[in-house]
Design a protein around this motif. Structure first.
Motif, mmCIF file in Angstrom:
data_model
loop_
_atom_site.group_PDB
_atom_site.id
_atom_site.type_symbol
_atom_site.label_atom_id
_atom_site.label_comp_id
_atom_site.label_asym_id
_atom_site.label_seq_id
_atom_site.Cartn_x
_atom_site.Cartn_y
_atom_site.Cartn_z
ATOM 1 N N UNK A 280 16.970 4.081 -34.549
ATOM 2 C CA UNK A 280 18.257 4.799 -34.340
ATOM 3 C C UNK A 280 19.441 4.221 -35.210
ATOM 4 N N UNK B 184 -2.804 14.025 -32.127
ATOM 5 C CA UNK B 184 -1.899 13.406 -31.694
ATOM 6 C C UNK B 184 -2.118 12.520 -30.357
ATOM 7 N N UNK C 162 -2.566 6.981 -28.788
ATOM 8 C CA UNK C 162 -2.165 6.564 -27.345
ATOM 9 C C UNK C 162 -3.504 6.224 -26.822
ATOM 10 N N UNK C 163 -4.767 6.680 -27.004
ATOM 11 C CA UNK C 163 -5.916 6.447 -26.133
ATOM 12 C C UNK C 163 -6.376 5.293 -26.800
ATOM 13 N N UNK D 29 -3.096 2.451 -26.925
ATOM 14 C CA UNK D 29 -2.054 2.413 -26.044
ATOM 15 C C UNK D 29 -2.284 1.215 -24.892
ATOM 16 N N UNK D 30 -3.471 0.710 -24.503
ATOM 17 C CA UNK D 30 -3.801 -0.150 -23.909
ATOM 18 C C UNK D 30 -3.506 -1.600 -24.139
ATOM 19 N N UNK E 115 -1.431 -2.013 -26.709
ATOM 20 C CA UNK E 115 0.000 -2.192 -26.905
ATOM 21 C C UNK E 115 0.811 -2.575 -25.570
ATOM 22 N N UNK E 116 0.349 -1.948 -24.398
ATOM 23 C CA UNK E 116 0.791 -2.046 -23.073
ATOM 24 C C UNK E 116 0.758 -3.516 -22.768
ATOM 25 N N UNK E 117 -0.581 -4.329 -22.954
ATOM 26 C CA UNK E 117 -0.893 -5.432 -22.691
ATOM 27 C C UNK E 117 -0.233 -6.352 -23.471
ATOM 28 N N UNK F 32 22.185 8.456 -23.096
ATOM 29 C CA UNK F 32 21.296 9.091 -23.811
ATOM 30 C C UNK F 32 21.737 9.523 -25.191
ATOM 31 N N UNK G 47 23.094 6.336 -27.324
ATOM 32 C CA UNK G 47 22.620 4.947 -26.823
ATOM 33 C C UNK G 47 23.125 4.111 -25.845
ATOM 34 N N UNK H 3 23.786 0.411 -25.794
ATOM 35 C CA UNK H 3 24.812 -0.533 -26.352
ATOM 36 C C UNK H 3 26.123 0.123 -26.850
ATOM 37 N N UNK I 108 14.604 2.905 -22.584
ATOM 38 C CA UNK I 108 15.461 2.062 -23.347
ATOM 39 C C UNK I 108 16.243 1.170 -22.420
ATOM 40 N N UNK J 56 17.198 -8.326 -19.517
ATOM 41 C CA UNK J 56 17.675 -9.356 -20.347
ATOM 42 C C UNK J 56 19.116 -9.532 -19.627
ATOM 43 N N UNK K 279 -2.668 -2.102 -17.632
ATOM 44 C CA UNK K 279 -2.475 -1.853 -19.058
ATOM 45 C C UNK K 279 -3.848 -0.663 -19.445
ATOM 46 N N UNK L 248 -1.515 2.149 -19.709
ATOM 47 C CA UNK L 248 -1.287 2.112 -21.057
ATOM 48 C C UNK L 248 -1.402 3.286 -22.177
ATOM 49 N N UNK L 249 -2.407 4.027 -22.002
ATOM 50 C CA UNK L 249 -2.616 5.301 -22.767
ATOM 51 C C UNK L 249 -1.201 6.525 -22.432
ATOM 52 N N UNK M 257 1.473 5.676 -20.974
ATOM 53 C CA UNK M 257 2.906 5.389 -21.332
ATOM 54 C C UNK M 257 2.924 5.443 -22.729
ATOM 55 N N UNK M 258 2.135 5.148 -23.607
ATOM 56 C CA UNK M 258 1.981 5.334 -24.910
ATOM 57 C C UNK M 258 2.317 6.689 -25.474
ATOM 58 N N UNK M 259 1.661 7.728 -24.917
ATOM 59 C CA UNK M 259 1.677 8.899 -25.144
ATOM 60 C C UNK M 259 3.248 9.440 -24.810
ATOM 61 N N UNK N 21 5.850 7.785 -24.491
ATOM 62 C CA UNK N 21 6.945 7.176 -25.248
ATOM 63 C C UNK N 21 7.061 8.042 -26.523
ATOM 64 N N UNK O 14 5.296 16.851 -30.568
ATOM 65 C CA UNK O 14 4.169 16.665 -29.870
ATOM 66 C C UNK O 14 4.207 17.555 -28.629
ATOM 67 N N UNK O 15 2.831 17.842 -28.040
ATOM 68 C CA UNK O 15 2.829 18.460 -27.170
ATOM 69 C C UNK O 15 3.066 17.885 -25.799
#
Lengths: 206, 206, 206, 206
Positions: free
Chosen positions: A121, A158, A162-163, A166-167, A169-171, B28, B31, B33, B114, B121, B162, B166-167, B169-171, B173, B181-182
């Motif tokens: 950003x 795309x 993530x597949x 993803x896991x 990264x999450x862990x 949004x 940001x 901060x 975000x 923290x 995870x 995980x997957x 969440x990754x997608x 994000x 992306x779709x």
DNA sequence: AATGAATGAGCCTTCATTCAT
DNA sequence: GATGAATGAAGGCTCATTCAT
């Protein structure tokens, strides 16, 4: 008169590196936003002006650290994938390379999770985007032939990253957050297997 | 003297809600901060003093929004899992519930990605941690019997989330970050399947 | 409970005025550029935040003072010209009104000489330009009929102001610079006459 | 060992002059105060150290440019007055010489209007004052005999310069400020006449 | 509940200048 | 004469928060 290692020199400044090291330490200890230039200055012994001479701004320091970390992460993944004899080894390699980097350099890994959204950003967003684009292109280029050959499920590009990552990264994110969790190395195989199962063609789910 | 609808009142439109709506929009757009109390004030028409009267601090606003979003996310996942007839349906439900929430309320989903690290923290970290603890406990409590029964792989609890989320969440994000992306709905099945494959006992990999 | 004059009140702040007074004093004593917000703050007792609350920036303070001084100068000239029975009285009035203002408020006159070029290049340049435009339009509108009637030399509008005010301005600038010169009042007649001679139609040079 | 033209030198193009040229350009484009040494360095290709070697300080550069411009202005006026057969020619010559210089070198004329007040307050104020004193003394010495002879009005010395140069200065300042005004040359005669009328003895008003 | 002027610590950044090479 | 990294004092400005009304 070798200029390489002159013990009498005033501690071989190599200011740039000193500043980056100090900044990284501050960012992790206090958080990125709360870290002041003054704090970095105090830690590395440089002057404010020197910091600005080398990096131009606080964002400049942040971007330099962030891009560097991203490169190292990419390199670790590339190493673990290079020369993979089978698609399975390649996919697993991506996960293992990622996890190994996290475990080898958890400091920078944690930093990267924090810094990336900020850089994305900030005024250096373009640099980061370009780097990410290159990396993604390489990744997808790797997947494509295997998908075409039928070794991987027939999915849009795309969704692959993530597949696969993803896991892991999450862990990693959770582990670095500082709970009581086992280090990523413990789950290397589990996460690598999950990645392969997620993208392997149905009849290859072995 | 009903306090519900007094037509003579100067359009007293539930300040709290106005403030939260304005804050979310600001967070949004600019940001978290960078958003100032003044910016929120300008957007919702309330006075600075009024904002502080209701929320006590900027962190108070952030925490209120964050916890609310987290609750909605949890609720969506809980709904999709409730009464799942089989472990498979349960695991898939977690993913589907998560993705449905993201797609239904992408504004809050993006915000949560975000806000969460910041709240974690900030001074309201305890509130968030407690909420997360409860949610996690419920999740693990759900997994445990299935693992014990052999329907799920025999893995330590800490790795399940995870592998499952995980997957997705990754997608999510990546999608929320604004690329081309779709939408997540397109990959509901893919991601749900991946989750099940990742945690299903070997002989159930169907 | 009169709110008008409560002798117990904490010195009737009227912050805006206090700040402007302090700023003017600082600008003259130290110069405009060298004056710091801190110096103004110290002099008027307000806080930094209060100063910014009222004026937004250092340029905001400068512009407020500058425009105010310009208005007073214009008013003095307008007064001295209003109802002038003859063109000669009008032209002389402009000069006399200008000189009287300089002598009555030398503080602001000296300030204006310094501030105007700065404001003209600063972020509030538009405000100043608009004010100057109005003033100039009024001046030229005053000259026009007299020129048309043959009372004034037939010259392009743009040269009149310099012919009329130029000498008075030049002398005022020199006097305000602090030499050992006699005050403008001493040369009221000389400068007013010179102005009239410069623009009077040849046969009216009496 | 001629120092004039050493063909082996690496295009040693008179650093001093390069620096002054670059500084003048920067001062006019960005303003004097806002111009940084770095900006000058970038424009002329010299190093910071080199600039300081030659001029000692930013004020040193400013003073050098300012005094030089003032000398050229004075020279132009002196040329136009030298050998004037009559007092009228002398007075007119001052104005014409001034206007010619402005039109011949508008760059430096505009610069001088900006730089003079700054130099007058800066560390080189004494140099400027001395130069101004000499110039003024010469001017007044020129006026004195004519006043004594009755060719000029019997006025105190201090008012002469404003009467003579005031209008020309005023118009030049306005023209240089960048409006849509006609160049000074258009009003040479008008302004020269006005000067003469302002100081000529009454019976010489022809 | 609401208002908004006031507070003031603190931050990022600038920039003229120095000096070792 | 030239170079440019280093210096560090100083300044404009922000902004979360308070509080009298």
């Amino acid at each position: 008169m070798s200029s390489a290692t002159d013990p009498d020199a005033p501690a071989r400044p190599d200011r740039r590196r000193d500043i980056l090291d100090a900044a990284l330490a501050c960012f992790l200890e206090q958080g990125i936003e709360p870290t002041t230039i003054e704090a970095i200055r105090e830690r590395c012994g440089a002057s404010v002006g020197s910091i600005y001479h080398h990096f131009g701004s606080k964002d400049g320091i942040l971007a330099a650290l962030c891009l560097r970390a991203l490169d190292e992460q990419s390199a670790s993944m590339a190493r673990a994938t290079a020369g993979a004899p089978t698609p399975r080894d390649g996919v697993r390699g991506l996960v293992l390379g990622y996890l190994d980097w996290v475990q080898t350099d958890p400091i920078r890994a944690r930093f990267l999770f924090q810094a990336r959204p900020l850089v994305a950003r900030g005024p250096r967003a373009a640099d980061l985007a370009e780097r990410a684009r290159q990396r993604n292109a390489a990744l997808l280029a790797w997947f494509e032939p295997h998908r075409a050959s039928g070794a991987l499920r027939d999915l849009p590009c795309e969704i692959y990253p993530s597949l696969v990552i993803g896991p892991a990264q999450s862990y990693s994110r959770a582990w670095l957050a500082g709970g009581e969790m086992a280090p990523p190395a413990v789950y290397r195989e589990v996460l690598a297997d999950a990645a392969w199962r997620a993208v392997a063609a149905p009849d290859a789910c072995g």
